[in-house]
Structure formats: structure tokens, C-alpha cells
Write an enzyme that holds these catalytic residues in place. Structure first.
Site, PDB file in Angstrom:
ATOM      1  CE1 TYR A 137      -3.565   2.836   1.029  1.00 25.35           C
ATOM      2  CE2 TYR A 137      -1.948   3.364   2.877  1.00 25.35           C
ATOM      3  CZ  TYR A 137      -2.852   3.604   2.028  1.00 25.35           C
ATOM      4  OH  TYR A 137      -3.458   4.940   2.125  1.00 25.35           O
ATOM      5  CE  LYS A 141      -2.703   6.623  -1.417  1.00 23.54           C
ATOM      6  NZ  LYS A 141      -4.023   7.121  -2.221  1.00 23.54           N
TER       7      LYS A 141
END
Ligand SMILES: NC(=O)c1ccc[n+]([C@@H]2O[C@H](COP(=O)([O-])OP(=O)(O)OC[C@H]3O[C@@H](n4cnc5c(N)ncnc54)[C@H](OP(=O)(O)O)[C@@H]3O)[C@@H](O)[C@H]2O)c1
Length: 334
Positions: A137, A141
């Protein structure tokens, strides 16, 4: 303005859509599933996928701005799934803005983009991206944020906002997990919950997106920059958790579990969950333990100065508004 909110059906996206609609903007959302709250707000819902470049191009046509909230969140699952939504999906959004002449893009990022497992204490936006992230993640990101900021130009002004641990009514992530674990007697504070962490009330995080929109123009001080967002009031994990428990009418949690023990448990739970192909997220992941055992608090003076941001809703007021919602968290679930 005519504004497209990707991920408008999500926790933060709904608050952004509501504030935009209340401010009189013409709002569209793009996500795979509809949400009744958006229909009630008069938001036009494009039921599409950010991984589909043509769909994103269609939804952005004629817009004055895009707020890109959609993302795959979470701390487990195949890396390719995070890449497809967070990296390729964001590339589609940037490309669609450029192709359709949309001049403004507000990207929802996260402070996790600068987290490598070590304490982050009072850092500002000069904190560099680490060489290694602890989760797919965070890594994806970070790639998305870098792409958005690199795309800032005379044709497209971009900004990235980094809210930390968003909470409030309608939170499907942090709040129900804490409350369910407390009710089942399984909640423990890793390492006593002694590290300090920032959080941000959902309406404050949404308000920052609206503040950024009109400031975006070629050469503006906010264009091409990232900003941390929080309540500006870092508290220990123990205090933050116990405030939520108090709002839920639950007793404070004082039981601690040593970081080494949680880490060892995660090293077993995570691969077993994967090997057995169990549904949902594992109860414990190494990424979550790294996260809970490190300090995460940030200097938000740049957001205050450049965006006019402030934690407009205080933590205490946010807790009051959230209390009724917590009472409705069902006893079963993830
Ligand atoms: N919650 C936090 O504490 C937190 C903290 C820091 C940063 N953020 C960032 O804030 C943003 C919003 O987070 P959130 O908490 O509101 O997450 P959320 O409740 O899970 O919402 C995610 C949204 O993205 C949409 N989405 C996911 N995959 C999609 C796809 N392939 N195509 C189209 N839409 C897709 C979802 O709708 P569908 O599933 O219906 O498609 C949903 O509307 C994210 O960018 C996240 O990284 C959140």
C-alpha cells in the site's frame, strides 16, 4: 466548478462529495459501487473502474477539477492489486486530465509514503521518500504521489494531501475494528500504545481538499507540493484508542502486549492466513505491527500556511459526533 471525485463512494470521498455539493459545485463520482448518500446529494455516479483508462477519460470530460480519492487500502493482498489501482489507476487519472484539458487535480495521498518502519516524529514535507516501504500500500501510494506531483505543469496543476488515520462517523476501517476487538475482549495495546500518533477527523480531511481546489493554478505555491494533514494534536496510541472507546461507552484499555511478541505472532498469522486462502485481511500483519509500534506525527504548518487549513472540527467535537455512530457498530465482522 464541475468536479469529479474518484472513490466518491468511500469514507473520505463521501465527505468530499458532500462538502462540494453543499458549496454549490456540480459533483460527479467514479467508483465501482453506488452509494445512496451520493444519490441523496444529487451527485452523478459513474460506476466505473479507475483501472479502465477509457472509463476515466469519459468521467473526466468537461470537468474543471478532479479529486482523486480512489485507492486500494489495506495491509494485505496481492501486490499486483495495489499496483493496478494505486499506480496504474492514478496514471489513468493524470492522463485523462491532460487529454481532457482538466486544469486541477487534488490527489489524496498518505503519510505512509514516507514511512519505512522507523519513528516519524514531527517531520515536515522535507522528509524524503524512503528507499524501502513496509507495505505494498505505502509503496504504491508513494509511486502514485510522485507521478501526480511530477505531472504538475502549465496545463495541469496538482497537489497531494496526506491525511493521517482518518476517523469519524461512517468510518468502515479503523473505528469498527477497535470497537469490535474491545467488545470481544481481544484488544491489546502493542508496546503499551506509548508511541505518539496523529489522526484527522474526516470532515477536516475533506475540507482540506476543498481548500486546495481554488488555489491550484500554474505557478501557485501549492502546485506540485504535498501536505501532511492531521488534528495537529498528536496523542499516544493508548490515548487515541481510549478516547474512541470512551465515546463508545466502553472502558479504557490498559492491557499491553510486547512489540516482539506481536511481531512473532504476525509472522505466523499472516502466512497461515495466506496459505489457507482465508477471506478478508489477517487479524495481524507485519505491516500493521510495524505501523502500530512506530510514532507517526507530523508538522502541519505548511498546510496551515499555504492552504489555510486548520483542524476546524476539534477532536472532542469529532468524538461527540462519532459517539452515536460507534453505538451502531455491529458485534460481528472484520
Ligand atoms: N482512511 C484513512 O485513514 C486514510 C489515511 C490516509 C490516506 N487515505 C487515503 O484516502 C483515500 C480514501 O480512503 P478511504 O479511507 O475513504 O477508503 P475507502 O473507504 O476504502 O474508499 C476507497 C474508495 O475508492 C474506490 N475504489 C477502490 N478501488 C477502485 C477502483 N478500482 N476503481 C474505482 N474506484 C475504486 C472505492 O469504491 P468501490 O470499491 O466501490 O470501487 C471507494 O469509493 C485513499 O486514497 C487512501 O489512500 C486514507
Amino acid at each position: 466548478m464541475k468536479v469529479l471525485v474518484t472513490g466518491g463512494s468511500g469514507f473520505l470521498g463521501r465527505a468530499v462529495c458532500a462538502q462540494l455539493a453543499e458549496a454549490g459545485h456540480d459533483v460527479r463520482s467514479l467508483s465501482r459501487t453506488p452509494h445512496p448518500r451520493l444519490a441523496a446529494l444529487g451527485v452523478r455516479q459513474h460506476l466505473d473502474d479507475v483501472r479502465d483508462a477509457r472509463a476515466v477519460e469519459g468521467a473526466t470530460a468537461g470537468c474543471d477539477a478532479v479529486v482523486h480519492c480512489a485507492a486500494r487500502a489495506g495491509l494485505s493482498g496481492p501486490v499486483s492489486a495495489y499496483e493496478a489501482v494505486n499506480v496504474a489507476g492514478t496514471r489513468n487519472v493524470v492522463a485523462a486530465c491532460l487529454r481532457n484539458g482538466v486544469p486541477r487535480l487534488v490527489h489524496t495521498s498518505t503519510p505512509s509514503v514516507v514511512f519505512d518502519g522507523r519513528d516519524l516524529e514531527g517531520v515536515d514535507e522535507s522528509q524524503p521518500y524512503p528507499r524501502r516501504h513496509t507495505t505494498a500500500y505505502a509503496r504504491t501510494k508513494a509511486a502514485a504521489e510522485r507521478h501526480v506531483l511530477a505531472a504538475d505543469s502549465d496545463r495541469l496543476s496538482t497537489v497531494a494531501l496526506r491525511p493521517h488515520v482518518i476517523w469519524g462517523p461512517g468510518d468502515p476501517h479503523f473505528l469498527p475494528r477497535v470497537v469490535r476487538r474491545a467488545r470481544s475482549g481481544l484488544l491489546r495495546l502493542p508496546d503499551g500504545g506509548r508511541k505518539r500518533t496523529d489522526t484527522v477527523y474526516v470532515e477536516n480531511a475533506a475540507a482540506a481538499h476543498l481548500l486546495a481546489l481554488p488555489l491550484l493554478a500554474p505557478g501557485s505555491p501549492v502546485a506540485g507540493r504535498a501536505y501532511f494533514l492531521s488534528q495537529g494534536d498528536p496523542r499516544t496510541v493508548r490515548d487515541a484508542v481510549n478516547s474512541l472507546l470512551a465515546a463508545a461507552g466502553l472502558p479504557p484499555e490498559e492491557r499491553s502486549v510486547p512489540a516482539g511478541l506481536v511481531r512473532a505472532a504476525a509472522a505466523v498469522v499472516e502466512p497461515v492466513h495466506r496459505a489457507l486462502r482465508l477471506a478478508g485481511e489477517p487479524a495481524l500483519t507485519r505491516g500493521l505491527v510495524d505501523y502500530l509500534c512506530a510514532a507517526h506525527w507530523f508538522d502541519i504548518s505548511a498546510a496551515r500556511r499555504d492552504l489555510g487549513y486548520g483542524p476546524f472540527v476539534s477532536t472532542e467535537e469529532g468524538l461527540r459526533r462519532t459517539a452515536a455512530e460507534i453505538g451502531r457498530v455491529p458485534a460481528v465482522g472484520g
